[in-house]
Design a protein around this motif. Structure first.
Motif, PDB file in Angstrom:
ATOM      1  N   ILE A 188      19.037   9.056   1.759  1.00 49.65           N
ATOM      2  CA  ILE A 188      17.218   9.500   2.274  1.00 49.65           C
ATOM      3  C   ILE A 188      16.262   8.712   1.385  1.00 49.65           C
ATOM      4  O   ILE A 188      16.766   8.682   0.095  1.00 49.65           O
ATOM      5  N   GLY A 189      15.352   8.116   2.048  1.00 50.55           N
ATOM      6  CA  GLY A 189      14.095   7.111   0.933  1.00 50.55           C
ATOM      7  C   GLY A 189      13.041   7.178   2.279  1.00 50.55           C
ATOM      8  O   GLY A 189      12.905   7.573   3.361  1.00 50.55           O
ATOM      9  N   GLY A 190      11.950   7.489   1.741  1.00 48.63           N
ATOM     10  CA  GLY A 190      10.447   7.732   1.677  1.00 48.63           C
ATOM     11  C   GLY A 190       9.641   6.765   0.899  1.00 48.63           C
ATOM     12  O   GLY A 190       9.646   5.911   0.269  1.00 48.63           O
ATOM     13  N   GLU A 191       8.301   6.726   2.013  1.00 45.61           N
ATOM     14  CA  GLU A 191       7.522   5.733   1.065  1.00 45.61           C
ATOM     15  C   GLU A 191       6.199   6.675   1.115  1.00 45.61           C
ATOM     16  O   GLU A 191       5.524   7.344   2.263  1.00 45.61           O
ATOM     17  N   ILE A 192       5.539   7.121   0.259  1.00 46.60           N
ATOM     18  CA  ILE A 192       4.199   7.274   0.346  1.00 46.60           C
ATOM     19  C   ILE A 192       3.087   6.260   0.018  1.00 46.60           C
ATOM     20  O   ILE A 192       3.109   5.471  -0.782  1.00 46.60           O
ATOM     21  N   PRO A 193       2.064   6.484   0.743  1.00 46.71           N
ATOM     22  CA  PRO A 193       0.923   5.243   0.795  1.00 46.71           C
ATOM     23  C   PRO A 193       0.164   6.075  -0.500  1.00 46.71           C
ATOM     24  O   PRO A 193      -0.563   7.113  -0.610  1.00 46.71           O
ATOM     25  N   GLY A 198       0.945  -0.922   0.142  1.00 45.21           N
ATOM     26  CA  GLY A 198      -0.114   0.235  -0.631  1.00 45.21           C
ATOM     27  C   GLY A 198       1.127   1.389  -0.642  1.00 45.21           C
ATOM     28  O   GLY A 198       0.105   2.489   0.188  1.00 45.21           O
ATOM     29  N   THR A 199       1.994   1.334  -0.415  1.00 47.16           N
ATOM     30  CA  THR A 199       2.794   2.350  -0.029  1.00 47.16           C
ATOM     31  C   THR A 199       3.911   2.195  -1.298  1.00 47.16           C
ATOM     32  O   THR A 199       4.151   1.328  -1.759  1.00 47.16           O
ATOM     33  N   VAL A 200       4.363   2.984  -2.026  1.00 45.34           N
ATOM     34  CA  VAL A 200       5.035   3.643  -3.011  1.00 45.34           C
ATOM     35  C   VAL A 200       6.271   4.435  -2.628  1.00 45.34           C
ATOM     36  O   VAL A 200       6.527   5.346  -1.644  1.00 45.34           O
ATOM     37  N   PRO A 201       7.309   3.393  -2.775  1.00 42.87           N
ATOM     38  CA  PRO A 201       9.219   3.625  -2.217  1.00 42.87           C
ATOM     39  C   PRO A 201       9.676   5.040  -2.838  1.00 42.87           C
ATOM     40  O   PRO A 201       9.273   5.084  -4.429  1.00 42.87           O
ATOM     41  N   VAL A 202       9.786   6.180  -2.902  1.00 44.31           N
ATOM     42  CA  VAL A 202      10.671   7.193  -3.361  1.00 44.31           C
ATOM     43  C   VAL A 202      12.142   6.935  -2.795  1.00 44.31           C
ATOM     44  O   VAL A 202      11.840   7.714  -1.245  1.00 44.31           O
TER      45      VAL A 202
END
Length: 173
Positions: A55-60, A33-37
């Motif tokens: 640095i990395g993030g996850e967008i739901p 349910g998330t997209v890695p960024v």
């Protein structure tokens, strides 16, 4: 086999392989349910000759649910929940940061890291409850309804989440 048949067969196999590869690549993001960024800092790191943080993030990905329909209640002319609440399941964005740490704390610690994974978020939008200023037909008044005060109310929205984070220092980078 003719060359046109071979070309057609090659094009079909290429399309099937591309579709299978896309399905394999898309399944982990859709399952979680998330997209890695990722944040690409390699070019800056090489041009300045400096170690930069990773640095990395996850967008739901929000997914709307099915609202509960109106419920008919005995004695009311208008059903309950005229405007139903809409459930939406999503998540809070995640963040992962690893930064190089000069050996200030001794020779054992070489990086500091912050990990805040994406957490589930459950929401329920506001709803509306109304009732007419008339009662159900009254047999004592020849089937005519009685008067009553009208009712109106707002069902409050719901927001539930359990976020968490982990901050630490460790060896290596």
């Amino acid at each position: 086999m003719k060359s046109t048949t071979r070309g057609t067969l090659a094009a079909v196999l290429t399309c099937v392989a591309a579709a299978a590869g896309a399905a394999v690549c898309a399944s982990p993001a859709s399952a979680v349910g998330t997209v890695p960024v990722p944040v690409p800092l390699d070019g800056v790191e090489k041009s300045l000759n400096v170690e930069l943080p990773t640095i990395g993030g996850e967008i739901p990905l929000p997914t709307p649910g099915a609202p509960e329909g109106p419920r008919f209640v005995e004695g009311r002319l208008i059903p309950e929940r005229v405007v139903p609440q809409l459930p939406v399941a999503a998540g809070l964005p995640g963040l992962g940061v690893r930064a190089p740490l000069p050996e200030v704390l001794g020779d054992r610690f070489n990086h500091v890291g912050l990990d805040a994974p994406a957490s589930d978020l459950r929401t329920l939008g506001p709803g509306l409850v109304l009732d007419a200023p008339l009662t159900a037909p009254n047999p004592d008044h020849f089937g005519l309804p009685d008067l009553k005060l009208p009712e109106a109310g707002v069902i409050t929205p719901v927001l539930q989440a359990v976020p968490g984070a982990d901050l630490g220092v460790d060896r290596g980078l």
